[in-house]
Design an enzyme around this catalytic site. Structure first.
Site, PDB file in Angstrom:
ATOM      1  N   HIS A  78       0.832  -1.219   0.000  1.00 28.68           N
ATOM      2  CA  HIS A  78       0.000   0.000   0.000  1.00 28.68           C
ATOM      3  C   HIS A  78       0.864   1.265   0.000  1.00 28.68           C
ATOM      4  CE1 HIS A  78      -0.319  -0.725   4.666  1.00 28.68           C
ATOM      5  NE2 HIS A  78       0.770  -0.032   4.396  1.00 28.68           N
ATOM      6  N   HIS A 133      -1.058   4.895   9.803  1.00 27.07           N
ATOM      7  CA  HIS A 133       0.235   5.573   9.775  1.00 27.07           C
ATOM      8  C   HIS A 133       0.171   6.874  10.577  1.00 27.07           C
ATOM      9  CE1 HIS A 133       0.108   2.890   6.272  1.00 27.07           C
ATOM     10  NE2 HIS A 133       1.428   2.815   6.390  1.00 27.07           N
ATOM     11  N   HIS A 190      11.124  -3.334   2.818  1.00 26.82           N
ATOM     12  CA  HIS A 190      11.502  -1.928   2.733  1.00 26.82           C
ATOM     13  C   HIS A 190      11.924  -1.414   4.102  1.00 26.82           C
ATOM     14  CE1 HIS A 190       7.271  -1.721   3.933  1.00 26.82           C
ATOM     15  NE2 HIS A 190       7.301  -0.409   4.078  1.00 26.82           N
ATOM     16  N   GLU A 249       5.449  -5.379   8.270  1.00 27.63           N
ATOM     17  CA  GLU A 249       4.063  -5.239   7.796  1.00 27.63           C
ATOM     18  C   GLU A 249       3.523  -6.533   7.189  1.00 27.63           C
ATOM     19  OE1 GLU A 249       3.840  -1.974   5.079  1.00 27.63           O
ATOM     20  OE2 GLU A 249       4.201  -0.455   6.610  1.00 27.63           O
TER      21      GLU A 249
END
Length: 292
Positions: free
Chosen positions: A12, A59, A197, A244
């Site tokens: 996402h 977030h 990431h 995640e």
């Protein structure tokens, strides 16, 4: 009764939402990313859900360091797109399904999982970017998402984060809850976030293609072993934000081949699988699974 008919998995990345909103999807840099979702967009047109149960991470928009729920289910009738610092994304309001959400909360809590019930919250790119990737650009005023969405936020931002094993077991509890809902609903469960990431520190920009692909292979074929991986594996191999991926294990645990923490039936059919590097500073993974 309601049933889970598919699980969908996708990164996402916030820059993907920006590319959609600024009409840059056909630019050279972005074109291969969006091409990887064309098959899934056709698939979902042919297999429209009645409800999407969407697992994502907030977030620091709905929640902050003042309040950090490990698992939070959105029970409201609608959810406004959040302003993440540059205005809300120009996408439609997300309509919820309060009745099914309340039923899932009741069932899952009675199965000994503690959930935070959220009757009002805004949803950020973690939820709206996956919707845009599968359903395309929508007018924020006149348009609408094709079905209700139940947001399910997981804390993978501030440690301690839940283990992959806990998320995998939670997926099984969610499936049991959905299957006990007395209405003939076609429910899809989506796991979002990842893949490898890292956004800060000496390893900022880390991407591990080989690990990502091996993780996907294992999640499909041997999800119990995948769920047993410790957090340190994700941090070492996939970067600090690679954690995640445990959210994908919630969706995988909800598939009907999994019972009592292990696979007891044939693995699901892979309807589409896509992987691309890079999009912004991350790897993009995408998968669509259907029950065998």
């Amino acid at each position: 009764m309601a049933r889970i008919t598919a699980s969908v998995y996708t990164s996402h990345v916030p820059a993907i939402g920006v590319a959609i909103d600024q009409h840059k999807t056909q630019e050279d840099y972005w074109k291969p990313v969006f091409a990887g979702y064309e098959q899934s967009k056709q698939w979902i047109r042919e297999n429209p859900p009645d409800v999407i149960f969407l697992v994502y991470n907030d977030h620091a928009t709905a929640f902050s360091l003042d309040l950090i729920p490990t698992f939070a289910i959105g029970t409201a009738a609608q959810f406004q797109p959040a302003d993440e610092g540059w205005g809300p994304r120009p996408v439609p309001v997300v309509k919820g399904h309060p009745e099914l959400a309340a039923h899932i909360a009741q069932s899952v809590i009675q199965q000994d999982f503690d959930l935070t019930l959220v009757n009002k919250m805004e949803v950020d790119h973690g939820l709206t970017v996956p919707l845009s990737l599968l359903f395309g650009e929508r007018d924020p005023i006149q348009g609408a998402w094709p079905c209700p969405v139940i947001p399910f936020a997981v804390n993978v931002v501030q440690y301690p984060a839940p283990s992959g094993r806990r998320c995998f077991a939670l997926g099984q509890a969610i499936r049991k809850a959905i299957e006990s809902y007395d209405a003939p609903l076609n429910v899809q469960i989506w796991g979002t976030g990842g893949m490898s990431h890292q956004l800060q520190g000496a390893r900022a920009g880390l991407i591990n293609r080989e690990w990502d692909q091996a993780w996907l292979d294992q999640m499909i074929a041997d999800p119990a072993a995948c769920a047993a991986r410790p957090h340190i594996d994700y941090v070492r191999e996939a970067g600090s934000e690679g954690i995640e991926l445990v959210m994908w294990l919630i969706a995988r645990g909800a598939m009907p081949d999994v019972t009592d923490g292990r696979s007891v039936g044939p693995p699901p059919r892979v309807r589409h699988r896509f992987y691309h590097v890079p999009a912004s500073n991350t790897a993009v993974g995408h998968l669509v699974l259907e029950p065998a």
